[in-house]
Design a protein around this motif. Structure first.
Motif, PDB file in Angstrom:
ATOM      1  N   ARG A 133       0.986  -1.154   0.136  1.00  0.00           N
ATOM      2  CA  ARG A 133      -0.075  -0.041   0.023  1.00  0.00           C
ATOM      3  C   ARG A 133       1.000   1.399  -0.202  1.00  0.00           C
ATOM      4  O   ARG A 133       0.525   2.069  -0.617  1.00  0.00           O
ATOM      5  N   ARG A 134       2.239   0.865   0.743  1.00  0.00           N
ATOM      6  CA  ARG A 134       2.616   2.165   0.764  1.00  0.00           C
ATOM      7  C   ARG A 134       3.810   2.583  -0.508  1.00  0.00           C
ATOM      8  O   ARG A 134       3.249   3.544  -0.825  1.00  0.00           O
ATOM      9  N   ASP A 135       4.384   1.887  -0.762  1.00  0.00           N
ATOM     10  CA  ASP A 135       4.988   1.281  -2.087  1.00  0.00           C
ATOM     11  C   ASP A 135       4.449   2.049  -3.354  1.00  0.00           C
ATOM     12  O   ASP A 135       4.581   2.865  -4.250  1.00  0.00           O
ATOM     13  N   HIS A 136       2.855   1.307  -3.290  1.00  0.00           N
ATOM     14  CA  HIS A 136       2.059   2.430  -4.206  1.00  0.00           C
ATOM     15  C   HIS A 136       1.525   3.572  -4.109  1.00  0.00           C
ATOM     16  O   HIS A 136       1.799   4.416  -4.813  1.00  0.00           O
ATOM     17  N   ILE A 137       1.372   4.246  -2.413  1.00  0.00           N
ATOM     18  CA  ILE A 137       1.227   5.816  -2.481  1.00  0.00           C
ATOM     19  C   ILE A 137       2.972   6.125  -2.992  1.00  0.00           C
ATOM     20  O   ILE A 137       2.658   7.523  -3.399  1.00  0.00           O
ATOM     21  N   ASP A 138       3.509   6.472  -2.414  1.00  0.00           N
ATOM     22  CA  ASP A 138       4.665   6.539  -2.207  1.00  0.00           C
ATOM     23  C   ASP A 138       5.466   6.733  -4.010  1.00  0.00           C
ATOM     24  O   ASP A 138       6.091   7.788  -4.420  1.00  0.00           O
ATOM     25  N   SER A 139       5.204   6.074  -4.756  1.00  0.00           N
ATOM     26  CA  SER A 139       4.672   5.718  -5.916  1.00  0.00           C
ATOM     27  C   SER A 139       4.804   6.416  -6.904  1.00  0.00           C
ATOM     28  O   SER A 139       4.720   6.988  -8.396  1.00  0.00           O
ATOM     29  N   THR A 140       2.945   7.139  -7.002  1.00  0.00           N
ATOM     30  CA  THR A 140       2.026   7.501  -8.025  1.00  0.00           C
ATOM     31  C   THR A 140       1.900   8.746  -6.991  1.00  0.00           C
ATOM     32  O   THR A 140       1.231   9.328  -8.182  1.00  0.00           O
ATOM     33  N   ARG A 141       2.406   9.058  -5.932  1.00  0.00           N
ATOM     34  CA  ARG A 141       1.863  10.847  -5.619  1.00  0.00           C
ATOM     35  C   ARG A 141       2.436  11.920  -6.178  1.00  0.00           C
ATOM     36  O   ARG A 141       3.315  11.570  -7.351  1.00  0.00           O
ATOM     37  N   ALA A 142       1.953  12.512  -6.401  1.00  0.00           N
ATOM     38  CA  ALA A 142       1.714  13.928  -7.453  1.00  0.00           C
ATOM     39  C   ALA A 142       3.514  14.766  -7.057  1.00  0.00           C
ATOM     40  O   ALA A 142       4.465  14.570  -8.234  1.00  0.00           O
ATOM     41  N   ALA A 143       3.809  14.639  -5.874  1.00  0.00           N
ATOM     42  CA  ALA A 143       5.037  15.535  -6.066  1.00  0.00           C
ATOM     43  C   ALA A 143       6.280  14.477  -5.611  1.00  0.00           C
ATOM     44  O   ALA A 143       6.435  14.038  -4.509  1.00  0.00           O
ATOM     45  N   SER A 144       7.311  14.344  -6.064  1.00  0.00           N
ATOM     46  CA  SER A 144       8.269  13.496  -6.182  1.00  0.00           C
ATOM     47  C   SER A 144       8.273  12.170  -5.768  1.00  0.00           C
ATOM     48  O   SER A 144       8.194  11.767  -4.787  1.00  0.00           O
ATOM     49  N   PRO A 145       8.058  11.854  -6.703  1.00  0.00           N
ATOM     50  CA  PRO A 145       7.253  10.414  -6.973  1.00  0.00           C
ATOM     51  C   PRO A 145       8.955   9.917  -6.936  1.00  0.00           C
ATOM     52  O   PRO A 145       9.688   9.840  -7.406  1.00  0.00           O
ATOM     53  N   LEU A 146       8.820   8.755  -5.883  1.00  0.00           N
ATOM     54  CA  LEU A 146       9.837   7.605  -5.743  1.00  0.00           C
ATOM     55  C   LEU A 146      10.395   7.560  -7.360  1.00  0.00           C
ATOM     56  O   LEU A 146       9.883   6.744  -7.883  1.00  0.00           O
ATOM     57  N   SER A 147      11.471   7.456  -7.675  1.00  0.00           N
ATOM     58  CA  SER A 147      11.602   7.765  -8.938  1.00  0.00           C
ATOM     59  C   SER A 147      13.092   7.497  -9.138  1.00  0.00           C
ATOM     60  O   SER A 147      14.493   7.752  -8.166  1.00  0.00           O
ATOM     61  N   VAL A 148      14.049   6.171  -9.912  1.00  0.00           N
ATOM     62  CA  VAL A 148      15.451   6.304  -9.471  1.00  0.00           C
ATOM     63  C   VAL A 148      16.065   7.309 -10.913  1.00  0.00           C
ATOM     64  O   VAL A 148      15.843   7.246 -11.561  1.00  0.00           O
ATOM     65  N   ALA A 149      16.725   8.337 -10.453  1.00  0.00           N
ATOM     66  CA  ALA A 149      18.098   9.234 -10.685  1.00  0.00           C
ATOM     67  C   ALA A 149      18.815   8.458 -11.784  1.00  0.00           C
ATOM     68  O   ALA A 149      18.947   6.640 -11.838  1.00  0.00           O
ATOM     69  N   LYS A 150      18.287   9.439 -12.872  1.00  0.00           N
ATOM     70  CA  LYS A 150      19.518   8.592 -13.715  1.00  0.00           C
ATOM     71  C   LYS A 150      20.422   8.442 -14.263  1.00  0.00           C
ATOM     72  O   LYS A 150      20.977   7.077 -14.643  1.00  0.00           O
ATOM     73  N   ASP A 151      21.702   8.723 -13.387  1.00  0.00           N
ATOM     74  CA  ASP A 151      22.451   8.186 -13.377  1.00  0.00           C
ATOM     75  C   ASP A 151      23.322   7.648 -11.881  1.00  0.00           C
ATOM     76  O   ASP A 151      23.698   7.527 -10.986  1.00  0.00           O
ATOM     77  N   ALA A 152      21.742   7.336 -11.400  1.00  0.00           N
ATOM     78  CA  ALA A 152      22.024   6.379 -10.103  1.00  0.00           C
ATOM     79  C   ALA A 152      22.929   4.515 -10.805  1.00  0.00           C
ATOM     80  O   ALA A 152      22.314   4.043 -11.021  1.00  0.00           O
ATOM     81  N   ILE A 153      23.069   4.577  -9.260  1.00  0.00           N
ATOM     82  CA  ILE A 153      23.780   2.735  -9.556  1.00  0.00           C
ATOM     83  C   ILE A 153      23.064   2.189  -8.886  1.00  0.00           C
ATOM     84  O   ILE A 153      22.553   1.836  -8.021  1.00  0.00           O
ATOM     85  N   ARG A 154      22.292   1.019  -9.789  1.00  0.00           N
ATOM     86  CA  ARG A 154      21.184   0.124  -8.773  1.00  0.00           C
ATOM     87  C   ARG A 154      21.881  -1.135  -8.548  1.00  0.00           C
ATOM     88  O   ARG A 154      22.766  -1.719  -9.148  1.00  0.00           O
ATOM     89  N   LEU A 155      21.954  -1.079  -7.078  1.00  0.00           N
ATOM     90  CA  LEU A 155      22.091  -2.911  -6.815  1.00  0.00           C
ATOM     91  C   LEU A 155      21.292  -3.702  -6.294  1.00  0.00           C
ATOM     92  O   LEU A 155      20.504  -3.154  -5.247  1.00  0.00           O
TER      93      LEU A 155
END
Ligand code: DC
Length: 230
Positions: A168-190
């Motif tokens: 539920r929390r992941d959904h709210i965090d990733s779909t909110r209008a203000a700064s939704p959870l997103s991966v910076a283009k130059d971030a290194i994913r682990l």
């Protein structure tokens, strides 16, 4: 200012990794999730509805927050309370409030200035708060493993409750209008799934050493540019 941004969803291992990396490198550490939790806690304490945007935003601007080993809200220790299931449920609503975000992002930048940088963990650190961070790491883990890790920390909730709350929390965090959870283009994913956390810490320490070297090289290059006669 040397900032290491560590982002990722809950249960990805980011707190463990961020704290260990800060300790090993002698850098300051900031848990920005704890700041959102502290505002949610303060609202609940005062009987403010987390959905009441204006009042919660005003509260965020007014409260005195200290987020270190202990979390102090207006001088009172709330270290344990901010991790309660009630706060955990309310915090996504508070974190979706754009004015709360503006206030807390300002405080996060001030913190970094005051400490000369540090290791900062959250959801939008590499993408919004410190877009010029020396190193951006985005940690992930399979959903089942994330819920498993969290349910071990939340002794009063079982796996199914934790997994449902987390989704539920992941959904709210990733779909909110203000700064939704997103991966910076130059971030290194682990991906931390099935890997011992010590290994992830070592990976991030290696990346930090490379980032420090690149920062030094860029500074040396910058100095040459500004003093072409030298
Ligand atoms: O990492 P955590 O579970 O303590 O985060 C609590 C909440 O705050 C979670 O809903 C995500 C949100 N958060 C955010 O929106 N931005 C951040 N920089 C950190 C946390």
């Amino acid at each position: 200012m040397f900032v290491i941004a560590i982002d990722g969803p809950s249960g990805s291992g980011k707190s463990t990794v961020a704290k260990a990396v800060a300790t090993r490198l002698g850098l300051a550490y900031l848990d920005t999730g704890a700041m959102y939790r502290a505002v949610a806690f303060a609202a609940m304490r005062r009987g403010i509805d987390p959905e009441d945007r204006d009042t919660v935003a005003e509260l965020a601007r007014q409260i005195d927050l200290k987020v270190e080993d202990q979390v102090l809200v207006d001088g009172a220790d709330a270290t344990i309370e901010i991790r309660s299931p009630e706060v955990t449920r309310a915090v996504s609503i508070v974190a979706a409030n754009p004015e709360v975000r503006v206030e807390l992002v300002t405080r996060q930048r001030e913190w970094a200035e005051a400490h000369g940088g540090g290791v900062v963990e959250g959801r939008d650190i590499g993408s919004v708060v410190f877009p010029a961070a020396a190193l951006k790491v985005y940690l992930t883990a399979a959903d089942g493993e994330r819920a498993n890790r969290r349910s071990k920390e939340m002794l009063d909730l079982n796996y199914d409750q934790v997994a449902a709350d987390m989704a539920r929390r992941d959904h709210i965090d990733s779909t909110r209008a203000a700064s939704p959870l997103s991966v910076a283009k130059d971030a290194i994913r682990l991906d931390t799934t099935g890997r011992p956390i010590e290994e992830i810490i070592d990976d991030v320490l290696d990346l930090a050493a490379q980032a420090a070297q690149a920062t030094r090289a860029a500074r040396a290059g910058g100095a040459d540019d500004t003093n072409p006669e030298v």
